[in-house]
Each structure stands twice: as C-alpha cells, then as structure tokens.
Scaffold this motif. Structure first.
Motif, mmCIF file in Angstrom:
data_model
loop_
_atom_site.group_PDB
_atom_site.id
_atom_site.type_symbol
_atom_site.label_atom_id
_atom_site.label_comp_id
_atom_site.label_asym_id
_atom_site.label_seq_id
_atom_site.Cartn_x
_atom_site.Cartn_y
_atom_site.Cartn_z
ATOM 1 N N TYR A 69 -12.773 -12.767 -6.042
ATOM 2 C CA TYR A 69 -12.119 -13.884 -6.713
ATOM 3 C C TYR A 69 -12.169 -15.097 -5.799
ATOM 4 N N ASP A 70 -11.851 -16.248 -6.344
ATOM 5 C CA ASP A 70 -11.773 -17.472 -5.555
ATOM 6 C C ASP A 70 -10.312 -17.773 -5.286
ATOM 7 N N LYS A 71 -9.941 -17.750 -4.019
ATOM 8 C CA LYS A 71 -8.556 -18.029 -3.630
ATOM 9 C C LYS A 71 -8.384 -19.530 -3.463
ATOM 10 N N PRO A 126 -18.048 -14.548 1.880
ATOM 11 C CA PRO A 126 -16.667 -14.441 1.424
ATOM 12 C C PRO A 126 -15.753 -13.895 2.511
ATOM 13 N N ARG A 127 -14.509 -14.288 2.457
ATOM 14 C CA ARG A 127 -13.480 -13.729 3.322
ATOM 15 C C ARG A 127 -13.092 -12.362 2.753
ATOM 16 N N VAL A 128 -12.422 -11.547 3.550
ATOM 17 C CA VAL A 128 -12.049 -10.198 3.128
ATOM 18 C C VAL A 128 -10.533 -10.067 3.058
ATOM 19 N N GLN A 129 -10.061 -9.435 1.990
ATOM 20 C CA GLN A 129 -8.660 -9.060 1.853
ATOM 21 C C GLN A 129 -8.585 -7.586 1.496
ATOM 22 N N PHE A 130 -7.364 -7.048 1.588
ATOM 23 C CA PHE A 130 -7.109 -5.660 1.223
ATOM 24 C C PHE A 130 -5.978 -5.642 0.203
ATOM 25 N N ALA A 131 -6.111 -4.785 -0.816
ATOM 26 C CA ALA A 131 -5.153 -4.766 -1.920
ATOM 27 C C ALA A 131 -4.750 -3.333 -2.245
ATOM 28 N N ALA A 132 -3.623 -3.227 -2.954
ATOM 29 C CA ALA A 132 -3.093 -1.925 -3.354
ATOM 30 C C ALA A 132 -2.938 -1.867 -4.866
ATOM 31 N N ILE A 133 -3.514 -0.825 -5.468
ATOM 32 C CA ILE A 133 -3.165 -0.474 -6.843
ATOM 33 C C ILE A 133 -2.109 0.617 -6.705
ATOM 34 N N CYS A 134 -0.892 0.249 -7.065
ATOM 35 C CA CYS A 134 0.261 1.148 -6.920
ATOM 36 C C CYS A 134 0.508 1.844 -8.250
ATOM 37 N N THR A 135 0.569 3.175 -8.225
ATOM 38 C CA THR A 135 0.695 3.942 -9.464
ATOM 39 C C THR A 135 1.846 4.934 -9.380
ATOM 40 N N ARG A 136 2.303 5.338 -10.555
ATOM 41 C CA ARG A 136 3.265 6.431 -10.678
ATOM 42 C C ARG A 136 2.916 7.204 -11.934
ATOM 43 N N ASP A 137 3.290 8.483 -11.931
ATOM 44 C CA ASP A 137 3.072 9.326 -13.101
ATOM 45 C C ASP A 137 4.343 9.335 -13.940
ATOM 46 N N THR A 138 4.169 9.248 -15.248
ATOM 47 C CA THR A 138 5.288 9.328 -16.186
ATOM 48 C C THR A 138 4.924 10.336 -17.263
ATOM 49 N N PRO A 139 5.887 10.764 -18.073
ATOM 50 C CA PRO A 139 5.558 11.679 -19.172
ATOM 51 C C PRO A 139 4.530 11.104 -20.144
ATOM 52 N N ASN A 140 4.435 9.770 -20.213
ATOM 53 C CA ASN A 140 3.469 9.128 -21.103
ATOM 54 C C ASN A 140 2.155 8.789 -20.414
ATOM 55 N N GLY A 141 1.976 9.241 -19.187
ATOM 56 C CA GLY A 141 0.753 8.961 -18.451
ATOM 57 C C GLY A 141 1.008 8.048 -17.269
ATOM 58 N N PRO A 142 -0.048 7.720 -16.544
ATOM 59 C CA PRO A 142 0.129 6.896 -15.344
ATOM 60 C C PRO A 142 0.527 5.459 -15.688
ATOM 61 N N GLU A 143 1.227 4.838 -14.754
ATOM 62 C CA GLU A 143 1.571 3.422 -14.860
ATOM 63 C C GLU A 143 1.164 2.720 -13.579
ATOM 64 N N VAL A 144 0.892 1.429 -13.708
ATOM 65 C CA VAL A 144 0.445 0.593 -12.603
ATOM 66 C C VAL A 144 1.495 -0.489 -12.371
ATOM 67 N N LEU A 145 1.795 -0.750 -11.118
ATOM 68 C CA LEU A 145 2.741 -1.801 -10.767
ATOM 69 C C LEU A 145 2.000 -3.122 -10.590
ATOM 70 N N LEU A 146 2.371 -4.117 -11.377
ATOM 71 C CA LEU A 146 1.870 -5.470 -11.187
ATOM 72 C C LEU A 146 3.010 -6.348 -10.706
ATOM 73 N N ILE A 147 2.647 -7.369 -9.944
ATOM 74 C CA ILE A 147 3.620 -8.350 -9.473
ATOM 75 C C ILE A 147 3.113 -9.734 -9.867
ATOM 76 N N THR A 148 4.018 -10.697 -9.872
ATOM 77 C CA THR A 148 3.583 -12.053 -10.152
ATOM 78 C C THR A 148 3.232 -12.756 -8.850
ATOM 79 N N SER A 149 2.266 -13.663 -8.931
ATOM 80 C CA SER A 149 1.940 -14.477 -7.763
ATOM 81 C C SER A 149 3.075 -15.475 -7.564
ATOM 82 N N ARG A 150 3.264 -15.898 -6.331
ATOM 83 C CA ARG A 150 4.366 -16.821 -6.055
ATOM 84 C C ARG A 150 4.079 -18.230 -6.559
ATOM 85 N N ASP A 151 2.809 -18.607 -6.611
ATOM 86 C CA ASP A 151 2.503 -19.987 -6.996
ATOM 87 C C ASP A 151 2.347 -20.184 -8.501
#
Length: 152
Positions: free
Chosen positions: A92-94, A21-46
């Motif tokens: 995953y399969d890209k 397999p090829r190698v990629q690097f990814a980020a799970i981006c988080t922030r803390d809120t009064p209701n607990g942590p949240e994660v930032l998701l983005i949509t793929s362009r395709d």
C-alpha cells in the motif's frame, strides 16, 4: 531535454520513482467462535478506515514479534498463539505527515487471540471490532490484504 531538466530527472525524479518500498509488519488477529473464525479490525487514527495492526520494524524483534507488539499497542491483543511464519503480504502507499506517500511492503503474521485488554497504549484512539473474514475483506481498502482475509 535541457541540462536543467536532465539534472532534475537524474537527481530527484528518477530516484524517487525507483525507490524500493519500505517494510512493515502486520498482524491478522483471529478468534474461533461457534459461527466460525472472526478477524479483529481496528480503525486508523487519522482517517478512521478499517485496518489491521501494523508498524515499522523494531530493533531486536523479528517480523512476528513486531506484529505481536503492534497488535498489543494498537488493539490490546493478548495472544494465545503467534504463527512465526508470515502468511502473506500486501502493499500500500502510506501517506506521511507532510502529505507525501511512500510505497510499503507489509509482511503479515497470524495471531490467535486469547483476550483483549481494556488498558493498552492506544486505547481510546481507535475503535476495534470483530468481523467474519469475508466481511473484514470487504471493509479494508488494500486488495492484497482483502485476499488474505478471504483465505481464512
């Protein structure tokens, strides 16, 4: 098996099936809120499916730095803290531009987010949204990524 089939197997099919397999690097981006942590998701362009920022290795940057760079380019993430140790990985399969697919092993790094920029390289090309980790885990397609999100 005929000589022609053996040659095709040895020179084409077998190497493709055994390709590492090829190698990629990814980020799970988080922030803390009064209701607990949240994660930032983005949509793929395709396809418009929910993903996390990720990309191919960048010369001169390690995995954590590459993940941070991708989070900036794809989501406008302004980091508060970057964990330099991978928190896990997923596969995953890209699907490539020509329709073929390649196996990808993706190392994941956590970034705590200070803010999101309005102007960044891929602004207007993707949607970005904050989700509770459990909801984010339900929205992504990759089972191993889903498991990482459930652990937050």
């Amino acid at each position: 098996m005929s000589t022609w089939y053996q040659k095709i197997w040895q020179e084409v099919a077998r190497p493709v099936l055994r390709r590492p397999p090829r190698v990629q690097f990814a980020a799970i981006c988080t922030r803390d809120t009064p209701n607990g942590p949240e994660v930032l998701l983005i949509t793929s362009r395709d396809t418009g499916r929910w993903v996390i920022p990720k990309g191919w290795p960048i010369n001169g940057k390690d995995g954590a730095e590459t993940a941070q760079h991708e989070a900036w380019e794809e989501a406008g993430v302004q980091p508060d803290h970057l964990d330099r140790t991978s928190i896990g990985h997923f596969s995953y399969d890209k699907v490539m531009d020509d329709g073929s697919s390649i196996p990808v092993h993706t190392n994941v790094y956590r970034i705590r987010v200070k803010g999101l920029a309005e102007n960044y390289p891929e602004a207007g090309q993707r949607d970005r949204r904050w989700f509770p980790p459990q909801q984010a885990a339900e929205l992504v397609r990759e089972p191993e990524l889903s498991a990482l999100l459930q652990q937050l």
